[in-house]
Design a protein around this motif. Sequence first.
Motif, PDB file in Angstrom:
ATOM      1  N   CYS A 249       8.340   0.536  76.188  1.00 19.58           N
ATOM      2  CA  CYS A 249       7.907   0.172  74.840  1.00 19.58           C
ATOM      3  C   CYS A 249       8.477   1.164  73.831  1.00 19.58           C
ATOM      4  CB  CYS A 249       6.383   0.186  74.772  1.00 19.58           C
ATOM      5  SG  CYS A 249       5.714  -0.250  73.164  1.00 19.58           S
ATOM      6  N   ALA A 250       9.038   0.643  72.756  1.00 22.92           N
ATOM      7  CA  ALA A 250       9.559   1.484  71.670  1.00 22.92           C
ATOM      8  C   ALA A 250       8.694   1.279  70.432  1.00 22.92           C
ATOM      9  CB  ALA A 250      11.000   1.109  71.351  1.00 22.92           C
ATOM     10  N   VAL A 251       8.441   2.353  69.709  1.00 27.01           N
ATOM     11  CA  VAL A 251       7.696   2.298  68.457  1.00 27.01           C
ATOM     12  C   VAL A 251       8.356   3.249  67.470  1.00 27.01           C
ATOM     13  CG1 VAL A 251       5.455   2.743  67.354  1.00 27.01           C
ATOM     14  CG2 VAL A 251       5.522   1.822  69.667  1.00 27.01           C
ATOM     15  N   SER A 252       8.547   2.803  66.238  1.00 31.29           N
ATOM     16  CA  SER A 252       9.037   3.690  65.178  1.00 31.29           C
ATOM     17  C   SER A 252       7.871   4.525  64.670  1.00 31.29           C
ATOM     18  CB  SER A 252       9.595   2.881  64.006  1.00 31.29           C
ATOM     19  OG  SER A 252      10.819   2.296  64.343  1.00 31.29           O
ATOM     20  N   VAL A 253       8.098   5.813  64.523  1.00 35.29           N
ATOM     21  CA  VAL A 253       7.074   6.720  63.986  1.00 35.29           C
ATOM     22  C   VAL A 253       7.702   7.586  62.902  1.00 35.29           C
ATOM     23  CG1 VAL A 253       5.629   6.731  66.064  1.00 35.29           C
ATOM     24  CG2 VAL A 253       7.460   8.399  65.853  1.00 35.29           C
TER      25      VAL A 253
ATOM     26  N   ASP B 157       7.800   7.261  59.635  1.00 33.60           N
ATOM     27  CA  ASP B 157       8.559   6.436  58.687  1.00 33.60           C
ATOM     28  C   ASP B 157       9.960   6.104  59.181  1.00 33.60           C
ATOM     29  OD1 ASP B 157       6.455   6.224  56.861  1.00 33.60           O
ATOM     30  OD2 ASP B 157       7.003   8.104  55.887  1.00 33.60           O
ATOM     31  N   GLY B 158      10.090   5.873  60.482  1.00 35.92           N
ATOM     32  CA  GLY B 158      11.362   5.453  61.045  1.00 35.92           C
ATOM     33  C   GLY B 158      12.322   6.573  61.367  1.00 35.92           C
ATOM     34  N   LYS B 159      11.902   7.808  61.212  1.00 35.87           N
ATOM     35  CA  LYS B 159      12.783   8.937  61.491  1.00 35.87           C
ATOM     36  C   LYS B 159      12.743   9.356  62.964  1.00 35.87           C
ATOM     37  CE  LYS B 159      12.745  10.795  56.801  1.00 35.87           C
ATOM     38  NZ  LYS B 159      13.134   9.533  56.318  1.00 35.87           N
ATOM     39  N   ARG B 160      11.757   8.839  63.701  1.00 33.20           N
ATOM     40  CA  ARG B 160      11.607   9.160  65.124  1.00 33.20           C
ATOM     41  C   ARG B 160      11.166   7.898  65.866  1.00 33.20           C
ATOM     42  NH1 ARG B 160      11.687  14.177  66.532  1.00 33.20           N
ATOM     43  NH2 ARG B 160      10.265  14.068  68.273  1.00 33.20           N
ATOM     44  N   TYR B 161      11.368   7.937  67.178  1.00 31.53           N
ATOM     45  CA  TYR B 161      10.879   6.876  68.051  1.00 31.53           C
ATOM     46  C   TYR B 161       9.957   7.477  69.088  1.00 31.53           C
ATOM     47  CZ  TYR B 161      14.807   4.180  66.272  1.00 31.53           C
ATOM     48  OH  TYR B 161      15.702   3.539  65.461  1.00 31.53           O
ATOM     49  N   GLU B 162       8.962   6.710  69.452  1.00 35.29           N
ATOM     50  CA  GLU B 162       8.130   7.044  70.592  1.00 35.29           C
ATOM     51  C   GLU B 162       8.468   6.015  71.666  1.00 35.29           C
ATOM     52  OE1 GLU B 162       3.736   8.210  70.337  1.00 35.29           O
ATOM     53  OE2 GLU B 162       3.715   6.097  70.969  1.00 35.29           O
ATOM     54  N   MET B 163       8.996   6.499  72.763  1.00 35.35           N
ATOM     55  CA  MET B 163       9.355   5.634  73.881  1.00 35.35           C
ATOM     56  C   MET B 163       8.342   5.847  74.995  1.00 35.35           C
ATOM     57  SD  MET B 163      12.156   3.991  73.054  1.00 35.35           S
ATOM     58  CE  MET B 163      12.714   3.406  74.663  1.00 35.35           C
ATOM     59  N   SER B 164       7.783   4.742  75.490  1.00 36.24           N
ATOM     60  CA  SER B 164       6.812   4.799  76.583  1.00 36.24           C
ATOM     61  C   SER B 164       7.366   4.032  77.774  1.00 36.24           C
ATOM     62  CB  SER B 164       5.479   4.194  76.147  1.00 36.24           C
ATOM     63  OG  SER B 164       4.908   4.939  75.103  1.00 36.24           O
ATOM     64  N   TYR B 165       7.392   4.698  78.905  1.00 38.68           N
ATOM     65  CA  TYR B 165       7.866   4.117  80.157  1.00 38.68           C
ATOM     66  C   TYR B 165       6.673   4.089  81.109  1.00 38.68           C
ATOM     67  CZ  TYR B 165      12.581   5.086  78.413  1.00 38.68           C
ATOM     68  OH  TYR B 165      13.735   5.129  77.658  1.00 38.68           O
ATOM     69  N   SER B 166       6.207   2.897  81.474  1.00 40.19           N
ATOM     70  CA  SER B 166       5.025   2.769  82.326  1.00 40.19           C
ATOM     71  C   SER B 166       5.425   2.398  83.750  1.00 40.19           C
ATOM     72  CB  SER B 166       4.077   1.709  81.769  1.00 40.19           C
ATOM     73  OG  SER B 166       3.599   2.108  80.499  1.00 40.19           O
ATOM     74  N   PHE B 167       4.774   3.068  84.694  1.00 39.13           N
ATOM     75  CA  PHE B 167       5.051   2.879  86.114  1.00 39.13           C
ATOM     76  C   PHE B 167       3.737   2.646  86.852  1.00 39.13           C
ATOM     77  CE2 PHE B 167       8.377   5.466  84.356  1.00 39.13           C
ATOM     78  CZ  PHE B 167       9.530   4.991  84.952  1.00 39.13           C
ATOM     79  N   CYS B 168       3.824   1.911  87.963  1.00 42.62           N
ATOM     80  CA  CYS B 168       2.653   1.639  88.788  1.00 42.62           C
ATOM     81  C   CYS B 168       2.955   2.004  90.234  1.00 42.62           C
ATOM     82  CB  CYS B 168       2.282   0.151  88.700  1.00 42.62           C
ATOM     83  SG  CYS B 168       0.840  -0.291  89.677  1.00 42.62           S
TER      84      CYS B 168
END
Length: 119
Positions: free
Chosen positions: A33-37, A39-50
């Motif tokens: 999952c990608a999210v802009s944080v 004001d768009g100057k950074r990204y938060e990337m989430s990688y989920s595993f099971c």
Amino acid sequence: MDDRNEIRKITMAEFFPIIVRMKEENWRLVQICAVSVDDGKRYEMSYSFCNDEDYHMITLRIEIDENEEIASITQLYPCAFIQENEAAELFGVKIVHINMDYQNKLYRIDTEAPFKKKG
């Protein structure tokens, strides 16, 4: 809180070694999952595993600058190509070396990186 769900904030230096370890320990990639944080100057990337043995979920969360490159994990998790192409095309995340890179042609859209915050 369910102790089978965990979010770990990691650094870029930790990113690929942890992904390699997850693969070696048979963790299954569930989602990216990608999210802009900021004001768009950074990204938060989430990688989920099971872990399918006990259904423990781990989400690795990394923040990167908007112009920073992050390595694709498709060499270890081939199924990541769709979600990585999506993050690159819709948010503008600079993911390099995607195995099956759609070069921003995954979706038929008129706007470049439509979900990236314009700051």
